[in-house]
Design a protein around this motif. Structure first.
Motif, PDB file in Angstrom:
ATOM      1  N   THR A  30       0.860  -1.286  -0.118  1.00  0.00           N
ATOM      2  CA  THR A  30       0.063   0.036   0.178  1.00  0.00           C
ATOM      3  C   THR A  30       0.939   1.232   0.065  1.00  0.00           C
ATOM      4  OG1 THR A  30      -0.307  -0.053   2.468  1.00  0.00           O
ATOM      5  CG2 THR A  30      -1.872  -1.144   1.087  1.00  0.00           C
ATOM      6  N   ASP A  31       0.417   2.206  -0.525  1.00  0.00           N
ATOM      7  CA  ASP A  31       0.948   3.683  -0.543  1.00  0.00           C
ATOM      8  C   ASP A  31       2.462   3.535  -0.919  1.00  0.00           C
ATOM      9  OD1 ASP A  31      -0.985   5.311   0.473  1.00  0.00           O
ATOM     10  OD2 ASP A  31      -0.872   3.953   2.293  1.00  0.00           O
ATOM     11  N   ILE A  32       2.604   2.789  -2.262  1.00  0.00           N
ATOM     12  CA  ILE A  32       3.766   2.652  -2.794  1.00  0.00           C
ATOM     13  C   ILE A  32       4.564   3.916  -3.057  1.00  0.00           C
ATOM     14  CG2 ILE A  32       5.254   1.521  -4.789  1.00  0.00           C
ATOM     15  CD1 ILE A  32       2.897  -0.588  -4.967  1.00  0.00           C
ATOM     16  N   ILE A  33       4.004   4.840  -3.605  1.00  0.00           N
ATOM     17  CA  ILE A  33       4.582   6.132  -4.059  1.00  0.00           C
ATOM     18  C   ILE A  33       5.526   6.853  -2.758  1.00  0.00           C
ATOM     19  CG2 ILE A  33       4.291   8.484  -4.809  1.00  0.00           C
ATOM     20  CD1 ILE A  33       2.194   7.585  -6.622  1.00  0.00           C
ATOM     21  N   CYS A  34       4.608   6.716  -1.623  1.00  0.00           N
ATOM     22  CA  CYS A  34       4.997   7.351  -0.435  1.00  0.00           C
ATOM     23  C   CYS A  34       6.215   6.540   0.287  1.00  0.00           C
ATOM     24  CB  CYS A  34       4.256   7.303   0.770  1.00  0.00           C
ATOM     25  SG  CYS A  34       4.365   8.675   1.922  1.00  0.00           S
ATOM     26  N   TYR A 500       4.362  -5.041   3.875  1.00  0.00           N
ATOM     27  CA  TYR A 500       3.268  -4.638   2.869  1.00  0.00           C
ATOM     28  C   TYR A 500       2.899  -2.965   3.084  1.00  0.00           C
ATOM     29  CZ  TYR A 500       2.288  -9.425   2.148  1.00  0.00           C
ATOM     30  OH  TYR A 500       2.316 -10.814   1.545  1.00  0.00           O
ATOM     31  N   HIS A 501       3.140  -2.466   4.203  1.00  0.00           N
ATOM     32  CA  HIS A 501       2.627  -1.253   4.758  1.00  0.00           C
ATOM     33  C   HIS A 501       3.649  -0.075   5.231  1.00  0.00           C
ATOM     34  CE1 HIS A 501      -1.025  -3.156   4.390  1.00  0.00           C
ATOM     35  NE2 HIS A 501      -0.908  -4.111   5.550  1.00  0.00           N
ATOM     36  N   THR A 502       4.815  -0.386   4.515  1.00  0.00           N
ATOM     37  CA  THR A 502       5.986   0.680   4.919  1.00  0.00           C
ATOM     38  C   THR A 502       5.474   2.132   4.291  1.00  0.00           C
ATOM     39  OG1 THR A 502       7.741  -0.924   4.836  1.00  0.00           O
ATOM     40  CG2 THR A 502       8.312   1.478   4.557  1.00  0.00           C
ATOM     41  N   GLY A 503       4.821   2.225   3.232  1.00  0.00           N
ATOM     42  CA  GLY A 503       4.374   3.337   2.462  1.00  0.00           C
ATOM     43  C   GLY A 503       3.290   3.861   3.523  1.00  0.00           C
ATOM     44  N   THR A 504       2.526   3.144   3.938  1.00  0.00           N
ATOM     45  CA  THR A 504       1.140   3.593   4.727  1.00  0.00           C
ATOM     46  C   THR A 504       1.736   4.275   5.964  1.00  0.00           C
ATOM     47  OG1 THR A 504      -0.226   1.972   3.865  1.00  0.00           O
ATOM     48  CG2 THR A 504      -0.790   3.004   5.882  1.00  0.00           C
ATOM     49  N   LEU A 558      -6.419  10.085  14.728  1.00  0.00           N
ATOM     50  CA  LEU A 558      -6.974   9.449  13.518  1.00  0.00           C
ATOM     51  C   LEU A 558      -5.711   8.173  12.760  1.00  0.00           C
ATOM     52  CD1 LEU A 558      -9.085   9.561  11.179  1.00  0.00           C
ATOM     53  CD2 LEU A 558      -7.575  11.254  10.112  1.00  0.00           C
ATOM     54  N   ASN A 559      -4.440   8.826  12.931  1.00  0.00           N
ATOM     55  CA  ASN A 559      -3.409   7.934  12.518  1.00  0.00           C
ATOM     56  C   ASN A 559      -3.348   6.606  13.269  1.00  0.00           C
ATOM     57  OD1 ASN A 559      -2.727   9.818  10.877  1.00  0.00           O
ATOM     58  ND2 ASN A 559      -0.461  10.193  11.623  1.00  0.00           N
ATOM     59  N   ARG A 560      -3.543   6.646  14.529  1.00  0.00           N
ATOM     60  CA  ARG A 560      -3.589   5.572  15.498  1.00  0.00           C
ATOM     61  C   ARG A 560      -4.810   4.446  15.100  1.00  0.00           C
ATOM     62  NH1 ARG A 560      -1.520   5.066  20.586  1.00  0.00           N
ATOM     63  NH2 ARG A 560      -2.529   3.692  22.144  1.00  0.00           N
ATOM     64  N   ASN A 561      -5.975   5.184  14.712  1.00  0.00           N
ATOM     65  CA  ASN A 561      -7.018   4.163  14.467  1.00  0.00           C
ATOM     66  C   ASN A 561      -6.969   3.778  12.855  1.00  0.00           C
ATOM     67  OD1 ASN A 561      -8.996   3.966  16.823  1.00  0.00           O
ATOM     68  ND2 ASN A 561      -8.474   6.187  16.658  1.00  0.00           N
ATOM     69  N   ALA A 562      -6.184   4.728  12.231  1.00  0.00           N
ATOM     70  CA  ALA A 562      -6.011   4.168  10.699  1.00  0.00           C
ATOM     71  C   ALA A 562      -5.193   3.139  10.753  1.00  0.00           C
ATOM     72  CB  ALA A 562      -5.519   5.385   9.877  1.00  0.00           C
ATOM     73  N   TYR A 563      -3.922   2.958  11.606  1.00  0.00           N
ATOM     74  CA  TYR A 563      -3.117   1.854  11.633  1.00  0.00           C
ATOM     75  C   TYR A 563      -3.664   0.470  12.009  1.00  0.00           C
ATOM     76  CZ  TYR A 563       0.304   5.712  11.142  1.00  0.00           C
ATOM     77  OH  TYR A 563       1.005   6.876  10.699  1.00  0.00           O
ATOM     78  N   ILE A 564      -4.618   0.746  12.995  1.00  0.00           N
ATOM     79  CA  ILE A 564      -5.622  -0.487  13.377  1.00  0.00           C
ATOM     80  C   ILE A 564      -6.231  -1.051  12.310  1.00  0.00           C
ATOM     81  CG2 ILE A 564      -7.231  -1.351  14.927  1.00  0.00           C
ATOM     82  CD1 ILE A 564      -6.409   0.895  16.797  1.00  0.00           C
ATOM     83  N   MET A 565      -6.831  -0.154  11.410  1.00  0.00           N
ATOM     84  CA  MET A 565      -7.519  -0.759  10.474  1.00  0.00           C
ATOM     85  C   MET A 565      -6.667  -1.262   9.226  1.00  0.00           C
ATOM     86  SD  MET A 565     -10.723  -0.284  11.299  1.00  0.00           S
ATOM     87  CE  MET A 565     -11.775  -0.521  10.160  1.00  0.00           C
ATOM     88  N   CYS A 566      -5.610  -0.598   9.116  1.00  0.00           N
ATOM     89  CA  CYS A 566      -4.680  -1.080   8.080  1.00  0.00           C
ATOM     90  C   CYS A 566      -4.384  -2.505   8.511  1.00  0.00           C
ATOM     91  CB  CYS A 566      -3.647  -0.020   7.843  1.00  0.00           C
ATOM     92  SG  CYS A 566      -2.421  -0.599   6.470  1.00  0.00           S
ATOM     93  N   ALA A 567      -3.907  -2.464   9.839  1.00  0.00           N
ATOM     94  CA  ALA A 567      -3.351  -3.939  10.402  1.00  0.00           C
ATOM     95  C   ALA A 567      -4.203  -5.085  10.172  1.00  0.00           C
ATOM     96  CB  ALA A 567      -3.056  -3.937  11.689  1.00  0.00           C
ATOM     97  N   ILE A 568      -5.439  -4.660  10.066  1.00  0.00           N
ATOM     98  CA  ILE A 568      -6.616  -5.920  10.031  1.00  0.00           C
ATOM     99  C   ILE A 568      -7.007  -6.185   8.503  1.00  0.00           C
ATOM    100  CG2 ILE A 568      -9.056  -6.242  10.656  1.00  0.00           C
ATOM    101  CD1 ILE A 568      -8.636  -4.687  13.158  1.00  0.00           C
ATOM    102  N   TYR A 569      -7.356  -5.119   7.709  1.00  0.00           N
ATOM    103  CA  TYR A 569      -7.610  -4.979   6.528  1.00  0.00           C
ATOM    104  C   TYR A 569      -6.660  -5.207   5.366  1.00  0.00           C
ATOM    105  CZ  TYR A 569     -12.319  -5.067   8.870  1.00  0.00           C
ATOM    106  OH  TYR A 569     -13.185  -5.468   9.505  1.00  0.00           O
ATOM    107  N   GLY A 570      -5.578  -4.387   5.595  1.00  0.00           N
ATOM    108  CA  GLY A 570      -4.481  -4.202   4.612  1.00  0.00           C
ATOM    109  C   GLY A 570      -4.593  -3.196   3.510  1.00  0.00           C
ATOM    110  N   LYS A 571      -5.461  -2.136   3.870  1.00  0.00           N
ATOM    111  CA  LYS A 571      -5.848  -1.090   2.772  1.00  0.00           C
ATOM    112  C   LYS A 571      -4.826  -0.006   2.944  1.00  0.00           C
ATOM    113  CE  LYS A 571     -10.557  -2.494   2.448  1.00  0.00           C
ATOM    114  NZ  LYS A 571     -12.116  -2.207   2.582  1.00  0.00           N
ATOM    115  N   ASN A 572      -4.849   0.844   2.066  1.00  0.00           N
ATOM    116  CA  ASN A 572      -4.039   2.140   2.043  1.00  0.00           C
ATOM    117  C   ASN A 572      -4.413   3.237   3.421  1.00  0.00           C
ATOM    118  OD1 ASN A 572      -6.205   3.865   1.109  1.00  0.00           O
ATOM    119  ND2 ASN A 572      -5.487   3.121  -0.782  1.00  0.00           N
ATOM    120  N   PHE A 573      -3.527   4.074   3.276  1.00  0.00           N
ATOM    121  CA  PHE A 573      -3.724   4.963   4.497  1.00  0.00           C
ATOM    122  C   PHE A 573      -5.072   5.769   4.373  1.00  0.00           C
ATOM    123  CE2 PHE A 573      -3.334   9.320   6.509  1.00  0.00           C
ATOM    124  CZ  PHE A 573      -3.143   8.704   7.895  1.00  0.00           C
ATOM    125  N   CYS A 574      -5.364   6.257   3.345  1.00  0.00           N
ATOM    126  CA  CYS A 574      -6.609   7.108   3.341  1.00  0.00           C
ATOM    127  C   CYS A 574      -8.034   6.422   3.358  1.00  0.00           C
ATOM    128  CB  CYS A 574      -6.689   7.801   1.824  1.00  0.00           C
ATOM    129  SG  CYS A 574      -5.509   9.010   1.507  1.00  0.00           S
TER     130      CYS A 574
END
Length: 703
Positions: A30-34, A500-504, A558-574
């Motif tokens: 996810t978030d490969i450009i970043c 998978y989520h270094t970019g995120t 917001l970041n803290r909760n976004a990281y939780i959702m990303c850890a569960i579902y593997g989607k990008n940051f936004c």
């Protein structure tokens, strides 16, 4: 308008999915450009560090520098045995230019020791014994030159004044005899031109010279205190670590009891603080000078002075009383919600019990943060010392010199046109600077160093949050605990986050870093505008600081909760941030009264650890502990106390942050559990029975 087809304001609730069993294993990057941008920035950061280390020289801040740009007392050089800096004419330091350029416009020489007697060149030139001592303060051997030739060529000082070393610089040994100022026990001194001058004439020079380095003296005293008390500080931090571990272990088995014990203990510790401050306040009632106000006292380098002022203890009483009142009121109004929060903490304790490696993960985070801080600090020191010595023309004669303050080169200054135009001028070391391309862009390199420090530090913190979130989510969504919990959940989650989520992680930490850098710039502007009279500018700056402080807090949440959702579902940051925000808004009441109450209870746990260790260290270092004879002799006893208190908070925060992250992760999973399932035999809730009872929910028996 078709109301039936209109999407809900905060998105659709989660639907039941029989195949969902926690963090998704089949995911992509996810978030490969970043991610690419972050890697490029890190490579650039390494390049800046290498450039700084090749150009910088920390000796410039360690050793005093002579007029020739040489370091006094530097080991391995001819000046190794000459650690002190001697001023030819200390009276020149009374010039206001000292406060601008931080350099006295007089020749400065490295010497073995400061002069311990006062004498003039005229009086000792024909006295062989005194001359042998006097010429040790000359730039070079004067051989058979006359006094006039020596002074004309500025080879020796016109006069020596009895001095004492102060931060490795020689300053007149001023004292008091009755109401008169003395130097070397004399009220007057010979200025080298057969004129007696009052010792008080030296005061402006000494004041201007010492104002530049007074802060350094305080820093040196603080450093000495650290060298005297470092092992006691380590013991204090070990005690804080042991206390934190004890609380975490006890929370694992006695969560409900321990929470109430923490609440009562915090109230008692703060209450004791109020009583102690009140006793000190009453004790100073008749003490001489204790009734002076803080405004009248002003800023003092010796902070222990404030502890002898009644108003200081009154301020402590008011602050502690307000904190005590706020805590008691919160406990009264939130007493029913505390039961739910305790149930959530109990579940967090069970989760940590099944994922014990999570308790040691903060050590890995501390280690990474230590590397980031050390790299930033070392690079900052080398960047700040990567300037070249700059020499300026200083005119000591009575005639005006239009070359004054002009850059010069000491190697050929004697034969230069500037020397011919101003025969009494000198080319002396002024400061460290430079005019090359590197030095022109040095400020940008320093800014880049600060920005990458924030980015890397936030990235490390974000990595820890996502790693722990993935591990605790694996626990919650395991249908049969602990059989369905994957092996090594922390390491598995760390691997997913990095792969998978270094970019995120880089994306979220970049947003936060930009806001933090803006806040730093606003603080810098506020410091610069302190003396300004423009009320509107001050008001606008205050509003901006407040807005960006609130924005930083919101982005962290917001970041803290976004990281939780990303850890569960593997989607990008936004996408993860949007899903987390919508889920929280659909459960906004629970967020306000449950999640935040839990955070408050954990914060009380941190306060308790800090309070216990802080009180113990206060009694020890202040010498108030009876029967203790091993107290180190310190300049400022608050130095180790403050260090232990701050260190204890960081240690407690590190351990309790695991609980906080666990609670936040379980809370989001708990909210999704309520949306995905309904308690039927096919869609059973995965939350514990204690939470089901408090929420008036139940699972139907299996068919």
């Amino acid at each position: 308008m078709n109301i039936e087809n209109e999407e809900p304001k905060y998105g659709e609730p989660r639907k039941y999915d029989p195949n969902f069993k926690g963090p998704i294993q089949n995911r992509g990057c996810t978030d490969i450009i970043c991610c690419i941008l972050f890697i490029i920035a890190i490579v650039g950061y390494v390049a800046v560090g290498i450039l700084a280390w090749s150009q910088g020289d920390p000796r410039k801040v360690i050793y005093p520098t002579s007029s020739r740009g040489e370091f006094c007392g530097q080991v391995g050089t001819p000046l190794e045995n000459k650690p002190f800096l001697f001023y030819f004419n200390i009276l020149k330091c009374a010039n206001p230019i000292v406060l601008v350029q931080f350099q006295c416009p007089t020749t400065q020489l490295c010497v073995e020791k400061c002069p311990d007697r006062s004498m003039s060149l005229l009086s000792v030139r024909n006295n062989e014994k005194d001359w042998a001592y006097y010429k040790t303060f000359c730039k070079e051997d004067v051989k058979s030159q006359t006094v006039q030739e020596i002074l004309k060529n500025q080879l020796c000082p016109a006069v020596l004044i009895a001095s004492k070393p102060f931060t490795r610089r020689c300053f007149p040994a001023l004292g008091l005899k009755g109401n008169e100022i003395t130097v070397g026990n004399q009220t007057t001194f010979d200025d080298g031109v057969n004129q007696n001058r009052k010792a008080s004439d030296l005061l402006p020079a000494v004041k201007n010279a010492t104002i530049v380095i007074e802060t350094r003296l305080v820093v040196m005293k603080i450093f000495e205190d650290y060298t005297q008390s470092w092992y006691w500080i380590v013991i204090g931090l070990v005690i804080a670590t042991v206390l934190s571990l004890i609380f975490i272990v006890l929370l694992r088995f006695l969560a409900g009891i321990m929470v109430w014990i923490m609440i009562i203990m915090v109230v008692l510790v703060i209450g004791y603080g109020i009583i102690h401050c009140s006793i000190e306040y009453v004790h100073l009632k008749n003490a001489p000078g204790a009734n002076i106000t803080l405004r009248e006292l002003g800023f003092q380098m010796d902070l222990s002075v404030y502890l002898h002022i009644r108003q200081t203890w009154l301020a402590f009483i008011i602050i502690l009383a307000i904190v005590e009142l706020v805590i008691i009121l919160l406990l009264i109004f939130l007493r029913n919600r505390i039961r739910i929060a305790i149930a959530l903490i109990k579940e967090a304790s069970r989760a940590i019990g099944h994922v014990m490696s999570s308790l040691f993960y903060p050590l890995f985070t501390f280690a990474l943060l230590a590397v980031v801080i050390a790299y930033w600090a070392i690079t900052a020191v080398f960047l700040s010392t990567s300037n070249e010595p700059v020499y300026k023309v200083f005119n000591e004669g009575s005639k005006e010199c239009f070359h004054s303050n002009t850059t010069c080169h000491p190697e050929n200054y004697t034969d230069s046109d500037m020397k011919k135009d101003c025969p009494e001028s000198q080319c002396l070391f002024a400061f460290y600077g430079g005019e090359s391309q590197y030095h022109k862009y040095l400020i940008f390199l320093q800014f880049y160093n600060v920005f990458l420090f924030f980015w890397c530090a936030n990235f490390v913190t974000a990595l820890g949050q996502m790693t722990l979130a993935g591990a605790f989510a694996s626990y919650y969504w395991a249908f049969n605990k602990p059989q369905d919990i994957p092996a090594c959940p922390v390491f598995a989650s760390l691997g997913r986050a990095l792969r998978y989520h270094t970019g995120t992680l880089a994306f979220g930490s970049l947003i936060l870093s930009i806001i933090q850098v803006i806040r730093v710039l606003l603080e810098y502007l506020d410091h610069k505008l302190k003396g300004a009279e423009n009320k509107f500018a001050k008001f606008l700056l205050c509003c901006l600081k407040c807005c960006f402080w609130c924005l930083e807090k919101f982005i962290k949440f917001l970041n803290r909760n976004a990281y939780i959702m990303c850890a569960i579902y593997g989607k990008n940051f936004c996408t993860s941030a949007r899903d987390a925000f919508f889920l929280l808004m659909r459960n906004v009441i629970r967020v306000a009264v449950l999640d935040k109450v839990t955070d408050f209870l954990l914060f009380l746990g941190k306060l308790l650890v800090v309070g216990i260790v802080g009180v113990l260290s206060f009694f020890f270092f202040s010498g108030r502990a009876k029967g203790v004879d091993v107290v180190p002799n310190l300049h400022y006893y608050w130095v180790p106390i403050l260090t232990i208190v701050v260190g204890s908070y960081l240690i407690a925060h590190g351990f309790f942050s695991v609980y906080a992250m666990c609670v936040d992760t379980l809370f989001l999973c708990f909210c999704e559990d309520l949306e995905r399932n309904d308690g039927s035999a096919e869609r059973r809730y995965l939350m514990p029975e204690s939470l089901l009872k408090i929420l008036n929910k139940n699972n139907q028996p299996k068919k």
